[in-house]
Design an enzyme around this catalytic site. Structure first.
Site, PDB file in Angstrom:
ATOM      1  CE1 TYR A  47       5.458  -0.229  -0.231  1.00  0.00           C
ATOM      2  CE2 TYR A  47       4.926  -2.489  -0.810  1.00  0.00           C
ATOM      3  CZ  TYR A  47       5.654  -1.583  -0.066  1.00  0.00           C
ATOM      4  OH  TYR A  47       6.575  -2.021   0.842  1.00  0.00           O
ATOM      5  CD  GLU A  49       8.259   2.989  -1.844  1.00  0.00           C
ATOM      6  OE1 GLU A  49       8.887   3.307  -2.868  1.00  0.00           O
ATOM      7  OE2 GLU A  49       8.613   2.073  -1.075  1.00  0.00           O
TER       8      GLU A  49
END
Ligand code: DSN
Length: 422
Positions: A47, A49
């Site tokens: 991940y 972001e």
């Protein structure tokens, strides 16, 4: 863990299909082996972001480097000053631009879907046609090309906030300079969606949108031959935020605005395995070999188009200046749907396509779209393309002749053995 035999077996079936057939879908291509390998790596687990150096998750020091390489290579490839490599697709890239630049209800002027445009440029069935007020330019019935004087008149009448140039089924180049003059005259932003010709533009084979368009979007998997995905780029308009070229005060931080429109505006975590594969593909596109491929894509398209014309086919706009052509089959007494199906039985894959001013529905259509990127990657040259046209012509003339189709299918399959895929 036990291997998922069902899915791997189906993937093998698809590899077989791609290997034995002739791929003429204008938006498809075959990535290099290393591009595919990179997509199947541990990067899919991460991940990330945010953007390189500014993430919402720990452990991003490796993917930061990968994403930065993708950005830098993309900027080098197109001479862009800013790039966002996170959009999951071209439609997502366009949606992010709309989110960044428009308010609901604003007018966008795009190329008519039924004349070769793209869904995400204001079609009523797409969010872009529901949240904004779309108006469309199209092609002339006689020439099959865009009349820029009519685009100009429409822009002055409708006063769009954003003008979109770019298409899914337009065989000619774009006059970005003239589009920009029109955009400037009506105070609109200009977006070029170069999803189809990106690989040809990258090597200087077609007009360059970067010096003229405020924003450029693309996919990465068509002529650019990368993994499936989208990108957004800026040229020089927003380089000097307070300079004369900055069209609107509120857009002076355009790169930051576009980045936040992609994330968190449109998407969550970026697909770092795909971004890594984009980086690999951009690296490949920077090589001289890619330039030779781009030349051959266009040569193959010209040879095929001319051969179809020689055989009495009507091509929208009369030919091609890029990697694709649109055949209007109305004088051949067969619909796009039936031609697509008959060719498919011989392992020649095309897509049925509306032609401008079509009298048939999008499910039937009067045309087929043909592109040469995938066959060129595979190694087909001009003589091979003539052979492909010969097979296609025979099937289109006699689509219910199952004996003929089986015979051609065998020839297609045998011939593709000379062009190993991987
Ligand atoms: N419109 C699709 C195509 O060109 O095939 C891509 O979105």
């Amino acid at each position: 863990m036990e291997r998922d035999k069902k899915i791997f077996s189906l993937i093998n079936d698809e590899l077989h299909r791609q290997t034995v057939g002739i791929e003429l879908i204008a938006s498809e291509n075959f990535t290099s082996k290393q591009v595919m390998e990179v997509m199947g790596t541990c990067l899919t687990n991460k991940y990330a972001e945010g953007y390189p150096g500014k993430r919402y998750y720990g452990g991003c020091e490796v993917v930061d480097q990968i994403e930065q390489i993708a950005i830098d290579r993309l900027c080098e490839l197109f001479g862009a000053t800013f790039a966002n490599v996170q959009p999951h697709s071209g439609a997502q890239a366009n949606a992010a631009v709309f989110l960044a630049c428009l308010k609901p209800g604003d007018t966008i002027l795009g190329f008519d879907l039924s004349h070769g445009g793209h869904l995400s440029h204001g079609s009523s069935v797409n969010f872009s046609g529901k949240f904004f007020r779309p108006v469309f330019y199209g092609v002339e019935q006689e020439t099959g090309t865009i009349d820029m004087d009519k685009v100009e008149a429409l822009a002055h009448k409708e006063k769009p906030k954003l003008i979109v140039c770019g298409a899914s089924a337009y065989a000619r180049d774009w006059d970005y300079k003239r589009f920009r003059a029109i955009a400037d005259a009506v105070g609109a932003l200009l977006l070029a969606d170069i999803a189809h010709p990106a690989g040809l533009i990258a090597k200087g084979k077609l007009n360059d949108p970067i010096p003229h368009c405020h924003i450029v979007t693309s996919t990465t998997h068509k002529t650019l031959r990368g993994p499936r995905g989208g990108i957004i780029m800026l040229g020089n308009d927003f380089e000097n935020p307070f300079g004369e070229k900055t069209p609107k005060g509120e857009l002076k931080m355009m790169s930051a605005i576009l980045n936040s429109a992609v994330f968190p505006g449109m998407q969550g975590g970026p697909l770092e395995h795909v971004i890594a594969a984009k980086a690999v593909a951009f690296g490949e596109a920077l090589t001289d070999d890619f330039g030779k491929y781009a030349d051959q894509v266009m040569l193959n398209a010209r040879v095929m188009a001319q051969e179809f014309v020689n055989r009495g086919y009507n091509l929208v706009s009369g030919g091609t200046s890029n990697h694709l052509m649109l055949l209007d089959l109305r004088n051949k007494n067969i619909s796009g749907k039936d031609a697509d199906a008959a060719l498919g039985k011989a392992d020649i894959t095309v897509n049925k396509n509306m032609v401008p001013f079509d009298d048939k529905s999008p499910f039937i259509t009067s045309g087929i779209r043909i592109g040469t990127a995938a066959i060129t990657t595979r190694g087909l040259k001009e003589q091979d393309c003539l052979q492909v046209v010969d097979w296609m012509d025979a099937i289109i003339k006699d689509p219910s002749n199952t004996f003929l189709i089986e015979e051609i299918k065998a020839k297609v399959n045998a011939s593709m053995q000379n062009f190993p895929l991987y």
